[in-house]
Design a protein around this motif. Structure first.
Motif, PDB file in Angstrom:
ATOM      1  N   ASP A  10     -24.795  11.157 -81.293  1.00 52.09           N
ATOM      2  CA  ASP A  10     -25.209  10.337 -82.432  1.00 52.09           C
ATOM      3  C   ASP A  10     -26.273   9.384 -81.922  1.00 52.09           C
ATOM      4  N   ASP A  11     -27.286   9.126 -82.730  1.00 53.23           N
ATOM      5  CA  ASP A  11     -28.346   8.228 -82.283  1.00 53.23           C
ATOM      6  C   ASP A  11     -27.929   6.758 -82.330  1.00 53.23           C
ATOM      7  N   GLU A  12     -26.811   6.467 -82.952  1.00 52.67           N
ATOM      8  CA  GLU A  12     -26.308   5.093 -83.012  1.00 52.67           C
ATOM      9  C   GLU A  12     -25.229   4.887 -81.958  1.00 52.67           C
ATOM     10  N   ILE A  13     -25.517   4.028 -80.991  1.00 52.80           N
ATOM     11  CA  ILE A  13     -24.569   3.787 -79.907  1.00 52.80           C
ATOM     12  C   ILE A  13     -23.243   3.242 -80.430  1.00 52.80           C
ATOM     13  N   MET A  14     -23.291   2.438 -81.510  1.00 51.00           N
ATOM     14  CA  MET A  14     -22.048   1.881 -82.056  1.00 51.00           C
ATOM     15  C   MET A  14     -21.137   2.981 -82.605  1.00 51.00           C
ATOM     16  N   ILE A  15     -21.711   4.017 -83.146  1.00 50.29           N
ATOM     17  CA  ILE A  15     -20.910   5.149 -83.635  1.00 50.29           C
ATOM     18  C   ILE A  15     -20.246   5.848 -82.451  1.00 50.29           C
ATOM     19  N   ARG A  16     -21.025   6.128 -81.405  1.00 49.10           N
ATOM     20  CA  ARG A  16     -20.459   6.784 -80.220  1.00 49.10           C
ATOM     21  C   ARG A  16     -19.361   5.933 -79.592  1.00 49.10           C
ATOM     22  N   LYS A  20     -15.281   6.733 -79.132  1.00 47.61           N
ATOM     23  CA  LYS A  20     -14.614   6.676 -77.821  1.00 47.61           C
ATOM     24  C   LYS A  20     -13.411   5.753 -77.845  1.00 47.61           C
ATOM     25  N   ARG A  21     -13.554   4.635 -78.541  1.00 44.59           N
ATOM     26  CA  ARG A  21     -12.497   3.617 -78.510  1.00 44.59           C
ATOM     27  C   ARG A  21     -11.393   3.819 -79.542  1.00 44.59           C
ATOM     28  N   LEU A  22     -11.733   4.360 -80.697  1.00 44.73           N
ATOM     29  CA  LEU A  22     -10.772   4.386 -81.796  1.00 44.73           C
ATOM     30  C   LEU A  22      -9.923   5.654 -81.878  1.00 44.73           C
ATOM     31  N   PHE A  23     -10.281   6.661 -81.123  1.00 47.59           N
ATOM     32  CA  PHE A  23      -9.525   7.911 -81.180  1.00 47.59           C
ATOM     33  C   PHE A  23      -8.780   8.108 -79.874  1.00 47.59           C
ATOM     34  N   ASP A  24      -7.545   8.547 -79.956  1.00 45.67           N
ATOM     35  CA  ASP A  24      -6.714   8.783 -78.769  1.00 45.67           C
ATOM     36  C   ASP A  24      -7.025  10.160 -78.191  1.00 45.67           C
ATOM     37  N   TRP A  25      -8.117  10.234 -77.427  1.00 46.89           N
ATOM     38  CA  TRP A  25      -8.568  11.511 -76.867  1.00 46.89           C
ATOM     39  C   TRP A  25      -7.507  12.124 -75.965  1.00 46.89           C
ATOM     40  N   ALA A  26      -6.979  11.349 -75.027  1.00 46.28           N
ATOM     41  CA  ALA A  26      -5.988  11.866 -74.076  1.00 46.28           C
ATOM     42  C   ALA A  26      -4.734  12.348 -74.798  1.00 46.28           C
ATOM     43  N   GLY A  27      -4.343  11.622 -75.835  1.00 41.71           N
ATOM     44  CA  GLY A  27      -3.167  12.004 -76.601  1.00 41.71           C
ATOM     45  C   GLY A  27      -3.324  13.329 -77.328  1.00 41.71           C
ATOM     46  N   HIS A  28      -4.567  13.756 -77.502  1.00 43.04           N
ATOM     47  CA  HIS A  28      -4.844  15.034 -78.155  1.00 43.04           C
ATOM     48  C   HIS A  28      -5.366  16.081 -77.170  1.00 43.04           C
ATOM     49  N   GLY A  29      -5.164  15.824 -75.881  1.00 42.29           N
ATOM     50  CA  GLY A  29      -5.543  16.799 -74.864  1.00 42.29           C
ATOM     51  C   GLY A  29      -7.041  16.910 -74.623  1.00 42.29           C
ATOM     52  N   CYS A  30      -7.767  15.819 -74.889  1.00 43.60           N
ATOM     53  CA  CYS A  30      -9.228  15.834 -74.747  1.00 43.60           C
ATOM     54  C   CYS A  30      -9.699  14.703 -73.853  1.00 43.60           C
ATOM     55  N   ARG A  98     -22.872  28.600 -92.114  1.00 47.03           N
ATOM     56  CA  ARG A  98     -23.547  29.774 -91.565  1.00 47.03           C
ATOM     57  C   ARG A  98     -23.529  29.744 -90.028  1.00 47.03           C
ATOM     58  N   LEU A  99     -23.598  28.542 -89.472  1.00 49.46           N
ATOM     59  CA  LEU A  99     -23.598  28.372 -88.023  1.00 49.46           C
ATOM     60  C   LEU A  99     -22.180  28.333 -87.446  1.00 49.46           C
ATOM     61  N   GLN A 100     -21.202  28.543 -88.278  1.00 56.29           N
ATOM     62  CA  GLN A 100     -19.795  28.648 -87.886  1.00 56.29           C
ATOM     63  C   GLN A 100     -19.269  27.382 -87.213  1.00 56.29           C
ATOM     64  N   ILE A 101     -19.525  26.242 -87.855  1.00 55.81           N
ATOM     65  CA  ILE A 101     -18.969  25.000 -87.331  1.00 55.81           C
ATOM     66  C   ILE A 101     -17.465  24.985 -87.552  1.00 55.81           C
ATOM     67  N   THR A 102     -16.788  24.091 -86.857  1.00 58.13           N
ATOM     68  CA  THR A 102     -15.336  23.969 -86.982  1.00 58.13           C
ATOM     69  C   THR A 102     -14.954  23.058 -88.140  1.00 58.13           C
ATOM     70  N   ASP A 103     -15.731  21.971 -88.332  1.00 56.81           N
ATOM     71  CA  ASP A 103     -15.418  21.047 -89.421  1.00 56.81           C
ATOM     72  C   ASP A 103     -16.658  20.228 -89.775  1.00 56.81           C
ATOM     73  N   TYR A 104     -16.676  19.680 -90.990  1.00 54.27           N
ATOM     74  CA  TYR A 104     -17.760  18.836 -91.493  1.00 54.27           C
ATOM     75  C   TYR A 104     -17.094  17.609 -92.077  1.00 54.27           C
ATOM     76  N   ILE A 105     -17.257  16.464 -91.409  1.00 54.68           N
ATOM     77  CA  ILE A 105     -16.595  15.235 -91.815  1.00 54.68           C
ATOM     78  C   ILE A 105     -17.651  14.246 -92.304  1.00 54.68           C
ATOM     79  N   LEU A 106     -17.401  13.626 -93.452  1.00 58.10           N
ATOM     80  CA  LEU A 106     -18.347  12.657 -93.999  1.00 58.10           C
ATOM     81  C   LEU A 106     -18.093  11.261 -93.462  1.00 58.10           C
ATOM     82  N   LYS A 107     -19.197  10.557 -93.144  1.00 62.80           N
ATOM     83  CA  LYS A 107     -19.104   9.139 -92.760  1.00 62.80           C
ATOM     84  C   LYS A 107     -18.955   8.325 -94.029  1.00 62.80           C
ATOM     85  N   PRO A 108     -18.296   7.207 -94.020  1.00 65.17           N
ATOM     86  CA  PRO A 108     -17.626   6.634 -92.852  1.00 65.17           C
ATOM     87  C   PRO A 108     -16.326   7.369 -92.585  1.00 65.17           C
ATOM     88  N   VAL A 109     -16.000   7.487 -91.309  1.00 69.20           N
ATOM     89  CA  VAL A 109     -14.799   8.204 -90.871  1.00 69.20           C
ATOM     90  C   VAL A 109     -13.663   7.215 -90.755  1.00 69.20           C
TER      91      VAL A 109
END
Length: 111
Positions: A10-16, A20-30, A98-109
């Motif tokens: 994402d071109d916005e550092i605050m989004i990135r 990183k901070r708001l999602f429990d990556w480790a808790g979801h195996g990521c 067409r590009l076979q994405i996994t999901d399309y989520i609208l902001k704000p998330v």
């Protein structure tokens, strides 16, 4: 078990940072293995890091997210893509499908 590698684009550092901070990556195996702020950087990071999942915006500088996905499919067809975008245009959704994405989520998330 090995964690899934995630690349945030994402071109916005605050989004990135928010992802990183708001999602429990480790808790979801990521783990967040890298970041990119534009399409060229995203392509370079994908080649370097070989992420399992790329979470990206469509509207990023230099090369848009849909073109990044299209180019990545040639070299790394197994990469999963999740688009997080403020655009709910049907043409974007159709191209993403067409590009076979996994999901399309609208902001704000809401996590």
């Amino acid at each position: 078990m090995e964690k899934l590698r995630v690349l945030l684009v994402d071109d916005e550092i605050m989004i990135r940072e928010g992802f990183k901070r708001l999602f429990d990556w480790a808790g979801h195996g990521c783990e967040v293995s890298g970041e990119a702020a534009d399409g060229m950087e995203a392509l370079a990071q994908i080649d370097l890091l070989r992420p399992d999942i790329v979470i990206m915006d469509i509207n990023i500088p230099i090369i848009n997210g849909l073109k990044v996905i299209e180019l990545t499919r040639i070299k790394h067809p197994e990469t999963a893509f999740v688009i997080v975008s403020g655009y709910d245009s049907f043409s974007y959704c159709r191209e993403a499908l067409r590009l076979q994405i996994t999901d399309y989520i609208l902001k704000p998330v809401k996590l």
